[in-house]
Design an enzyme around this catalytic site. Structure first.
Site, PDB file in Angstrom:
ATOM      1  N   ASP A 147       0.846  -1.193   0.000  1.00  0.00           N
ATOM      2  CA  ASP A 147       0.000   0.000   0.000  1.00  0.00           C
ATOM      3  C   ASP A 147       0.882   1.244   0.000  1.00  0.00           C
ATOM      4  OD1 ASP A 147      -2.349   1.786   0.681  1.00  0.00           O
ATOM      5  OD2 ASP A 147      -3.283  -0.167   0.920  1.00  0.00           O
ATOM      6  N   HIS A 202      -3.655   6.137   3.175  1.00  0.00           N
ATOM      7  CA  HIS A 202      -4.424   4.954   2.810  1.00  0.00           C
ATOM      8  C   HIS A 202      -3.874   3.698   3.481  1.00  0.00           C
ATOM      9  CE1 HIS A 202      -5.972   1.740   0.103  1.00  0.00           C
ATOM     10  NE2 HIS A 202      -6.996   2.559  -0.072  1.00  0.00           N
ATOM     11  N   SER A 522     -11.366  -1.013  -0.193  1.00  0.00           N
ATOM     12  CA  SER A 522     -10.033  -0.935   0.422  1.00  0.00           C
ATOM     13  C   SER A 522     -10.102  -1.204   1.910  1.00  0.00           C
ATOM     14  CB  SER A 522      -9.437   0.465   0.212  1.00  0.00           C
ATOM     15  OG  SER A 522      -8.994   0.641  -1.105  1.00  0.00           O
TER      16      SER A 522
END
Length: 867
Positions: A147, A202, A522
């Site tokens: 990520d 994220h 996600s």
């Protein structure tokens, strides 16, 4: 571009096999590194063999990455050789362009600090009981997160007694690598190092869902409300493939996948990918190889639920990996207001970003259109003749004409005190808003209630809460509207499983606030990754990812759309909402974990499943069938699928070789299932039907198990590929002098290379195994395949286009032509056509066909070019 040169040594080779080039259409999902290719070798072929071949063929190239498990490399070609030329070389199995993958867009919602203990999403999945009764925490299991990196110093990742997290041998994060650096955006040069610190957010949010512990933090960054991740004692590997903004290249992601495997990760989570494609992408090929070697690979299914069918994320299409869809959390912390005796939650706009505290004199004023329905508030004229001074206007949250900032500015200019925007179709939306103007999103049901209360008494006043509270959210527990629909381009069942992904509290970099609530697949994918850690901890044996996937799919909780009495389509929820408690306690299983019935012409009339009893005693099972929603995406014979499929009740009929069966302990039995297609539903509309086969044990303490099935009524090969309703494909031109796109007049378009450039535009509504742009002479003799101005040979497979691009405009693909062609699909050298008149033909191979031209193709003669 920073690359590494490789010294070459000549070694004779005699391999003559030809490979396959997988080119990709131009779209927002398929941006490429110009000149960059992923090359997979044939069995027995290695790096040095490839270097020798490339040098022999006079390919000027640089190596970007070399892979071991994948048995291939990523290269950058400086010469005129394209991907097809590489695929034609001895020893090459597959070649792909290096594509760019954006950081997935999630829906972010800020929340205020609260001492309230949140009813955790874990109550939806049995994880709360697994934590409390079975004491499972993921301890001893290694989870790799590919990520944007992670803020490993976050106190929610600290070991007991420590004030902050760390990276190293005695930390939660014992493995990791930064492949790219802060400045990397997918096109710039990577600057790798050993520190995968997150500057985007994220990855930290994703990692916290897997294993943060923010229940008892009293120092550092205090969470808005206490929460805990799925596997709070799992060991992490953080593999950073995104910079602070922008994209990442697939070759970087693949390098991270191999490193995670080599570091010994038991589970790899990839909350990335997007768009529609076939399963033969390099990351899915590598992913299946990793699963074959014992790794669990969990991948987000994508956030394209507003695009309709055929849109599951390309990265999640592996046969052995788990594609994860999203379900909305059932409870969230929000501020509330009371109106007309009822209390409703609200979310202030990001521009306002604080509680709303308007005086009681600011009463409601619904903004109605001429037909009496609630207006979207996008026109200043809407307020003509209406006194909204010091009023809180209520408008509909339809974003097709304007966004929240614009409608807020209009209402503010008209004198409104504030604005409430009723979400469509449901839930609470994230609003950008207008600065210095109180705006908030409210649920659809709240908006309807406000309208009813206003009509009963226009003098009703508002009471705004002083503190946030836990509320049951509209749509909670149901599949998320943003979660992508399947099936894939071969009618395979994807996604595989669902997990909480809507309105999820998790960690965020300390420099960015420490915590946030976000929504997306996600968020669902890491939930499933954490669930795998719990399962692996309790089983204490090494199991392949697809084996664990089967258990989770067998035992999942079947979901319904919000307000519906029927089960949600398998194309939306997969096998259902993951239920970890059932998974670790079940003693039954069904193989395979999904049934693909295909279409009418290839219908699988009978299917055999294996029902296994691993319990201590003989078990008697009753077999049954529960149908799910049928999805109609082509009700008006439209050539592009509806953004929201129509739901129908056209169900398959199912019978069993035996309706009840007793299986001894430790044994399995084969059961034959007979399917009959739905008798209702129009095959010309290609409805996708689905359902679940249930095996219910007679013992009350035993867990029922199920397997999902899906199929398409009609001929899949006749599903429209090109969106002819909107005039695609078409031939247009670019006026070089003013940049205008023009549609040529007359039957023959004349192009002057100095002033105009011909452009072929297409819009794919579904997959095609082979798309090509063919060039014919004035006697309709085939000359070759068009080569774009960028050097791309226009013959390849393709997924579908999204409905709209990021600007809200109709999405399509386009290629400029400079007059170059290749005479055959296997040709490596392009030639320029002499002056003349040429016909341009777009051809799309129909799905499930042999590819005989023109019988198996949609063929479009889009015009003539005179150069």
């Amino acid at each position: 571009m920073k690359t590494t040169a490789v010294l070459l040594t000549l070694v004779a080779t005699t391999l003559v096999a030809a490979g396959k080039f997988h080119d990709l259409p131009h779209s927002e999902y398929n941006r490429v590194v110009n000149g960059g290719y992923i090359v997979e070798y044939q069995e027995g072929f290695h790096h040095q063999d490839t270097h020798n071949t490339l040098r022999t063929r006079k390919v000027d190239y640089m190596v970007r990455k070399e892979y071991g498990i994948f048995n291939g490399a990523a290269i950058y070609v400086n010469s005129e050789h394209d991907g097809k030329a590489l695929a034609d070389m001895p020893g090459i199995k597959n070649v792909w362009p290096i594509t760019l993958v954006s950081i997935p867009k999630t829906i972010k919602q800020k929340v205020e600090p609260s001492s309230l203990k949140m009813p955790l999403v874990h109550s939806m999945t049995g994880v709360d009981t697994v934590h409390k009764i079975y004491k499972l925490t993921g301890k001893g299991i290694k989870v790799g997160v590919i990520d944007s990196g992670v803020d490993y110093k976050h106190p929610a990742f600290a070991l007991e007694g420590a004030l902050e997290g760390c990276m190293g041998p005695n930390c939660r994060f014992q493995y990791g690598w930064d492949f790219v650096g802060d400045a990397y955006d997918g096109t710039s040069s990577p600057e790798p190092d050993s520190d995968p610190m997150d500057c985007e957010g994220h990855g930290t949010h994703v990692t916290g869902i897997i294993g943060a512990n923010a229940l008892d933090i009293t120092k550092g960054s205090e969470p808005p409300y206490p929460f805990i991740g799925v596997a709070p004692e799992a060991t992490f590997g953080a593999y950073r493939v995104f910079g602070c903004k922008g994209s990442s290249a697939v070759d970087v992601i693949m390098a991270a996948m191999e490193k995670a495997f080599n570091d010994g990760m038991d589970i790899i989570n990839m909350s990335l990918g997007g768009g529609s494609a076939y399963k033969s992408t390099p990351q899915t090929v590598l992913g299946d190889k990793l699963v074959e070697r014992g790794v669990v690979l969990v991948v987000a299914a994508g956030n394209d639920g507003a695009e309709g069918v055929w849109m599951v994320s390309d990265a999640s299409l592996g046969d052995l990996s788990s594609s994860v869809a999203s379900v909305d959390s059932s409870h969230v912390v929000y501020r509330t207001f009371t109106y007309g005796g009822a209390t409703h939650p609200y979310a202030p706009s990001l521009a306002w970003n604080k509680p709303i505290e308007l005086p009681a004199s600011a009463t409601l004023m619904p903004v109605l259109g001429k037909n009496g329905s609630l207006s979207d508030g996008c026109d200043l004229g809407t307020y003509n003749g209406v006194n909204i001074a010091d009023k809180i206007v209520l408008v509909l949250g339809d974003v097709t004409r304007c966004k929240s900032g614009e409608r807020g500015a209009i209402a503010q200019a008209a004198g409104a005190a504030g604005m409430l925007i009723m979400t469509t179709p449901l839930g609470i939306a994230s609003l950008g808003g207008t600065p210095d103007f109180p705006m908030a999103s409210i649920e659809n049901r709240a908006g309807q209630a406000l309208l009813k209360a206003y009509k009963a008494n226009p003098d009703n006043t508002f009471t705004w809460s002083k503190k946030p509270s836990v509320v049951s959210i509209e749509g909670g527990g149901a599949p998320s509207s943003f979660s992508s629909f399947g099936l894939d381009g071969e009618l395979r069942s994807k996604p595989d499983i669902s997990a909480p992904g809507g309105n999820i509290m998790s960690t965020f970099p300390l420099s960015m606030g420490g915590y946030s609530v976000q929504s997306g697949t996600s968020m669902a994918s890491p939930y499933v990754a954490g669930a795998h850690a719990l399962y692996m901890q309790t089983k204490k044996i090494k199991l392949r990812g697809d084996e664990i996937r089967k258990t989770f799919k067998n035992t999942a909780t079947l979901s319904k759309n919000y307000g519906s009495s029927s089960l949600t389509s398998v194309a939306k929820q997969g096998g259902g909402l993951i239920n970890v408690l059932r998974a670790i306690t079940t003693t039954s299983s069904i193989t395979p974990d999904h049934i693909d019935l295909l279409d009418t012409n290839r219908f699988q009339t009978t299917v055999m499943i294996t029902l296994r009893n691993d319990g201590p005693n003989a078990e008697t099972y009753t077999l049954s069938h529960i149908p799910a929603d049928t999805l109609n995406s082509y009700p008006d014979n439209n050539t592009f699928p509806l953004p929201t499929p129509q739901i129908e009740d056209n169900y398959a009929t199912v019978s069993f070789s035996q309706n009840e069966i007793t299986i001894p302990a430790g044994n399995a039995a084969a059961i034959t299932i007979s399917f009959t297609e739905p008798t209702t539903g129009d095959a010309a509309h290609f409805p996708i039907y689905s359902g679940f086969i249930i095996a219910t044990p007679k013992s009350k303490e035993s867990v029922p198990v199920h397997v999902p099935y899906s199929g398409l009524k009609g001929d899949f090969s006749r599903v429209p590929i090109m969106d002819t309703d909107k005039g695609f494909p078409a031939l247009v031109s670019l006026n070089v002098s003013n940049g205008a796109i023009e549609k040529p007049e007359g039957s023959v378009a004349t192009f002057d290379a100095n002033n105009t450039v011909p452009i072929v535009v297409t819009r794919f509504g579904s997959h095609t195994p082979s798309f090509s742009v063919r060039v014919l002479d004035d006697s309709n003799k085939f000359l070759g395949y068009m080569v774009s101005l960028q050097g791309t040979k226009l013959i390849r497979d393709s997924g579908r286009n999204p409905n709209f691009d990021q600007e809200g405009l109709v999405a399509f693909s386009q290629w400029s032509w400079s007059g170059m062609i290749v005479p055959t699909a296997n040709a490596t050298e392009a030639t320029r056509l002499p002056p003349g008149t040429y016909s341009i033909v777009v051809a799309c191979q129909r799905k499930f066909t042999q590819g005989d031209y023109p019988a198996d193709f949609e063929v479009y003669d889009i015009g003539k070019i005179k150069n």
